[in-house]
Scaffold this motif. Structure first.
Motif, PDB file in Angstrom:
ATOM      1  N   GLY A 163     115.825 -16.687  -7.019  1.00 48.43           N
ATOM      2  CA  GLY A 163     116.569 -17.906  -6.744  1.00 48.43           C
ATOM      3  C   GLY A 163     116.212 -19.073  -7.650  1.00 48.43           C
ATOM      4  N   THR A 164     115.258 -18.886  -8.560  1.00 46.44           N
ATOM      5  CA  THR A 164     114.900 -19.939  -9.518  1.00 46.44           C
ATOM      6  C   THR A 164     115.984 -20.017 -10.584  1.00 46.44           C
ATOM      7  OG1 THR A 164     112.539 -19.584  -9.189  1.00 46.44           O
ATOM      8  CG2 THR A 164     113.194 -20.688 -11.235  1.00 46.44           C
ATOM      9  N   SER A 165     116.418 -21.228 -10.910  1.00 41.52           N
ATOM     10  CA  SER A 165     117.384 -21.355 -12.005  1.00 41.52           C
ATOM     11  C   SER A 165     116.672 -21.860 -13.250  1.00 41.52           C
ATOM     12  CB  SER A 165     118.567 -22.247 -11.624  1.00 41.52           C
ATOM     13  OG  SER A 165     118.150 -23.494 -11.156  1.00 41.52           O
ATOM     14  N   LEU A 166     117.017 -21.240 -14.372  1.00 43.68           N
ATOM     15  CA  LEU A 166     116.517 -21.649 -15.676  1.00 43.68           C
ATOM     16  C   LEU A 166     117.606 -22.475 -16.319  1.00 43.68           C
ATOM     17  CD1 LEU A 166     115.088 -18.223 -16.937  1.00 43.68           C
ATOM     18  CD2 LEU A 166     113.913 -20.013 -15.613  1.00 43.68           C
ATOM     19  N   ARG A 167     117.269 -23.667 -16.781  1.00 44.51           N
ATOM     20  CA  ARG A 167     118.264 -24.553 -17.400  1.00 44.51           C
ATOM     21  C   ARG A 167     117.850 -24.888 -18.814  1.00 44.51           C
ATOM     22  NH1 ARG A 167     122.173 -26.989 -13.971  1.00 44.51           N
ATOM     23  NH2 ARG A 167     122.065 -25.886 -12.006  1.00 44.51           N
ATOM     24  N   MET A 168     118.846 -25.039 -19.687  1.00 47.00           N
ATOM     25  CA  MET A 168     118.601 -25.437 -21.073  1.00 47.00           C
ATOM     26  C   MET A 168     119.876 -26.025 -21.630  1.00 47.00           C
ATOM     27  SD  MET A 168     118.381 -21.577 -22.612  1.00 47.00           S
ATOM     28  CE  MET A 168     117.223 -21.113 -21.346  1.00 47.00           C
ATOM     29  N   PRO A 169     119.789 -26.776 -22.733  1.00 45.76           N
ATOM     30  CA  PRO A 169     120.997 -27.337 -23.335  1.00 45.76           C
ATOM     31  C   PRO A 169     121.896 -26.207 -23.862  1.00 45.76           C
ATOM     32  CG  PRO A 169     119.012 -28.325 -24.288  1.00 45.76           C
ATOM     33  CD  PRO A 169     118.571 -27.180 -23.438  1.00 45.76           C
TER      34      PRO A 169
END
Length: 195
Positions: free
Chosen positions: A140-146
């Motif tokens: 359930g962890t979200s990884l975010r990046m540009p």
């Protein structure tokens, strides 16, 4: 997207599985499970996050009207209707919501803490216009990046990839997200011997 009339948009129904957070710790979407078991990302603007979290919880069945960008399995929500029939419509941010909240002088909640996470990617995550912005891990962890970074890292953001990511993260009662600085693919030697 306050200029779009939600009544003219198709309605999608499903159950909220989990909320997604932006790197500031604000809810800006959730994973929706359809009746056939398939899952889809729903994006909403962060200025609606607190209101949505007040009326909608994981496990609730909701109705969504929104737009689907080309090339991404995503609904950018214009309106959401809770299980109790409360309709939440994106009218655009109020003037005061552009203020200090987005400035860096707001402390730890916006900076996050150093995090190191690993797991299997279950689905890519997109921005509201369908741009690849990261991935959801099985826990359930979200990884975010540009988007420019995500475009170069597609292989790491594909379902089935086992990754380890480092960055600054936020974990709160709604969920967990990591603003990724570095990511690596895990080559798990033990996976072969366990089979």
């Amino acid at each position: 997207m306050h200029w779009i009339d939600p009544a003219c948009l198709p309605e999608t129904r499903g159950k909220v599985v989990l909320f997604l957070l932006n790197p500031h710790g604000d809810a800006d979407g959730f994973i929706l499970q359809h009746a056939d078991g398939t899952q889809q990302q729903v994006h909403f603007p962060p200025h609606l996050g607190k209101l949505i979290a007040r009326h909608i919880a994981p496990g609730d069945t909701v109705r969504i009207r929104g737009v689907k960008p080309r090339g991404a399995d995503l609904i950018a929500a214009i309106s959401l209707t809770s299980r109790q029939g409360i309709e939440i419509v994106d009218e655009g941010p109020r003037p005061h919501e552009h203020g200090p909240k987005h400035e860096h002088g707001h402390g730890h909640e916006h900076d996050g803490e150093p995090m190191d996470v690993q797991g299997e990617v279950v689905m890519p995550l997109y921005g509201p216009k369908g741009e690849l912005r990261g991935a959801l891990l099985e826990d359930g962890t979200s990884l975010r990046m540009p988007p420019h970074a995500a475009a170069e890292l597609v292989a790491y953001l594909t379902p089935g990839a086992h990754v380890q990511a480092w960055g600054r993260g936020v974990r709160n009662r709604v969920g967990c997200t990591v603003d990724v600085h570095d990511i690596a693919e895990l080559v798990d030697e033990e996976a072969g011997s366990e089979a």
